[in-house]
Design an enzyme around this catalytic site. Structure first.
Site, PDB file in Angstrom:
ATOM      1  N   GLY A   1       0.790  -1.221   0.000  1.00  0.00           N
ATOM      2  CA  GLY A   1       0.000   0.000   0.000  1.00  0.00           C
ATOM      3  C   GLY A   1       0.820   1.267   0.000  1.00  0.00           C
ATOM      4  O   GLY A   1       0.310   2.336  -0.341  1.00  0.00           O
TER       5      GLY A   1
ATOM      6  N   ASP B   1      -2.500   7.365   1.635  1.00  0.00           N
ATOM      7  CA  ASP B   1      -1.750   8.265   0.753  1.00  0.00           C
ATOM      8  C   ASP B   1      -0.482   7.629   0.199  1.00  0.00           C
ATOM      9  O   ASP B   1       0.202   8.214  -0.645  1.00  0.00           O
ATOM     10  CB  ASP B   1      -1.418   9.573   1.477  1.00  0.00           C
ATOM     11  N   GLY B   2      -0.147   6.430   0.679  1.00  0.00           N
ATOM     12  CA  GLY B   2       1.040   5.759   0.178  1.00  0.00           C
ATOM     13  C   GLY B   2       2.346   6.379   0.625  1.00  0.00           C
ATOM     14  O   GLY B   2       3.417   6.002   0.141  1.00  0.00           O
TER      15      GLY B   2
ATOM     16  N   ASP C   1       1.536 -11.408   6.743  1.00  0.00           N
ATOM     17  CA  ASP C   1       2.047 -10.585   5.647  1.00  0.00           C
ATOM     18  C   ASP C   1       3.361  -9.908   6.009  1.00  0.00           C
ATOM     19  O   ASP C   1       3.974  -9.262   5.149  1.00  0.00           O
ATOM     20  CB  ASP C   1       1.012  -9.545   5.213  1.00  0.00           C
TER      21      ASP C   1
END
Length: 497
Positions: A90, A122-123, A249
């Site tokens: 992300g 917003d990354g 993850d």
């Protein structure tokens, strides 16, 4: 002129549903905080070019370098035990892969803008978490623990909005790969056996090439991941490391420590210690990490069932047999590590109990984990069979009840008499197993505060210098070996990025 990065990409050759292709988003005013020049050389890169304006633009995501095929990987994962079928990168973009002295490595930008998996985010990354990951991952490398590495940290000249407005930054992360347990779960959850097989074949080629020659290559792959994770978590425990967010993850099949968000180190020894603000029930506490590693590996085995055998019963038997090996491998690595920390070059049946008794005594007496073992190395008996009184007192002073240490130390000294070798060799062995310097939580926070609030990166540079030599005495930096007042109680970490 040759390319800035001599990319040789393999993950980008996988089917298109393995990732989303996306370019980094430009930032306002990139400025290099630090380049890891030694790592750049190991990767076959030119550090001077990376420090040039062109290089800094690439490290900030401002410019896509020649040969890059930027992508965000798809994966799923269990987060605090709850399955999320789609997560993915992300806030991270894989630029590509290079082949350096130590083999193939991913070059990834963290905080380089939104991706198809940003989930309304917003990354971007804030400066504090970027500096934490740079510092701690490089410290772990210096400690000899498998880890992702930090190639560069860059400020963006922009702010990111979290609870408050914070300066933004981008980290260039280097990894053997970014294939996670959750990567396999992504395809298993969709019943995509061909995707699962393609990923497993890629993982075998990259991390377990010998598995391709095994009777059951996918069982051999699973065995390799289990072996690496057992060894990794054992090493974590021997230096007091707490990952903080061991979701599936965040578990690399390469056996590297990855995703340092809320990580921390023990000060006072307490196996129930959990620093992460979101780990309210201690799922990922220090002493729980081996159990969680096995839980995660069980999820990997479940995902691989369709590949282990066409017969479901046989597939389950293969998975169970592989998982059964974790406990013995972990215990061997962990107790072997503790023996080294205690100066024991040989193994005796009573050694785990001896180490366990010390840890129990440390917990009951609120002794500092790192200092206890480091000072213990100076308290080994000398050629005359007696330890240095001042060294013994330095250890005793760490315990609320020094006589509790005395009772344990008597058994330890008796056990040392079974060992060959002289005191100097034993002391050297213990110094190599017991760091003097770890990333003390309060020092990391001081460093982040200085950088975020005052744009002062001197504490960051000082800590990097100290932590590059964790096993050496560094008298000029002795204060960085000291624990915080109060033993670090009440300390909290946050994912942040």
């Amino acid at each position: 002129m040759t390319a800035l990065f001599p990319f040789d990409n393999s993950y980008a050759r996988l089917p298109s549903h393995f990732f989303g292709r996306v370019a980094p988003t430009a930032v306002e005013a990139p400025r290099l905080i630090r380049l890891n020049r030694a790592l750049a050389v190991d990767l076959g890169l030119d550090p001077d070019r990376l420090e040039s304006p062109e290089g800094v633009e690439v490290l900030a995501g401002q410019r896509v370098p020649e040969g890059a095929e930027p992508l965000a990987a798809a994966y799923a994962g269990h987060q605090f035990g709850q399955f999320v079928p789609q997560l993915g990168d992300g806030r991270a973009i894989l630029l590509g892969e290079v082949v350096g002295r130590d083999g193939r490595r991913d070059i990834q930008l963290k905080g380089s803008g939104p991706t198809p998996f940003s989930r309304r985010g917003d990354g971007r990354a804030a400066l504090g978490p970027v500096l934490r990951e740079y510092l701690v991952s490089e410290a772990m490398h210096a400690l000899g623990i498998p880890t992702t590495r930090a190639l560069a940290a860059v400020t963006t000249g922009e702010q990111v909005i979290r609870e408050t407005a914070l300066p933004g930054a981008v980290l260039t992360r280097v990894a053997s790969s970014h294939i996670r347990v959750g990567s396999f779960q992504f395809f298993a959850a969709r019943g995509d056996v061909e995707g699962l097989r393609a990923l497993a074949d890629h993982a075998i080629a990259r991390h377990d090439p010998e598995a391709a020659r095994a009777d059951n290559p996918y069982r051999a792959l699973l065995d390799g991941v289990i072996r690496r994770q057992a060894a990794l978590v054992a090493r974590w425990l021997t230096v007091g490391f707490i990952h903080g967010v061991m979701n599936t993850d965040n578990m690399s099949i390469a056996g590297e420590t990855i995703d340092y968000g809320p990580c921390a180190f023990l000060d006072t020894y307490d196996p129930a210690t959990a620093f992460s603000s979101i780990d309210r029930h201690g799922r990922y506490a220090y002493g729980n990490q081996p159990r969680i590693a096995l839980w995660n590996l069980t999820r990997l085995a479940e995902a691989l069932l369709p590949l282990l055998s066409e017969d479901e019963t046989q597939a389950v038997a293969e998975a169970e047999a592989a998982l059964t090996g974790f406990a013995g491998q972990f215990e061997a690595a962990y107790h072997g590590g503790l023996n080294c920390k205690l100066g024991l070059a040989t193994t005796r049946d009573g050694d785990p109990a001896l180490a366990g008794d010390l840890l129990k005594t440390m917990a009951e007496n609120e002794a500092d984990f790192t200092l206890t073992f480091r000072r213990l190395g100076e308290a080994v008996p000398g050629p005359d069979g007696e330890p240095d009184p001042a060294a013994v007192e330095a250890v005793r002073s760490l315990f609320i009840d020094p006589t509790a240490y005395d009772r344990w130390a008597g058994g330890w000294r008796r056990r040392l008499k079974d060992e060959a070798g002289d005191a100097a060799a034993r002391r050297q062995m213990m110094r190599a197993a017991n760091p003097a310097f770890i990333p003390r939580n309060h020092r990391v926070e001081e460093m982040i505060t200085a950088a975020v609030e005052r744009q002062d990166f001197a504490p960051f540079e000082t800590l990097l210098t100290v932590l590059a030599r964790p096993y050496d005495d560094q008298p000029d930096f002795a204060q960085y070996a000291e624990p915080p007042e109060g033993g670090g109680r009440g300390y909290r970490t946050f994912c942040g990025t």
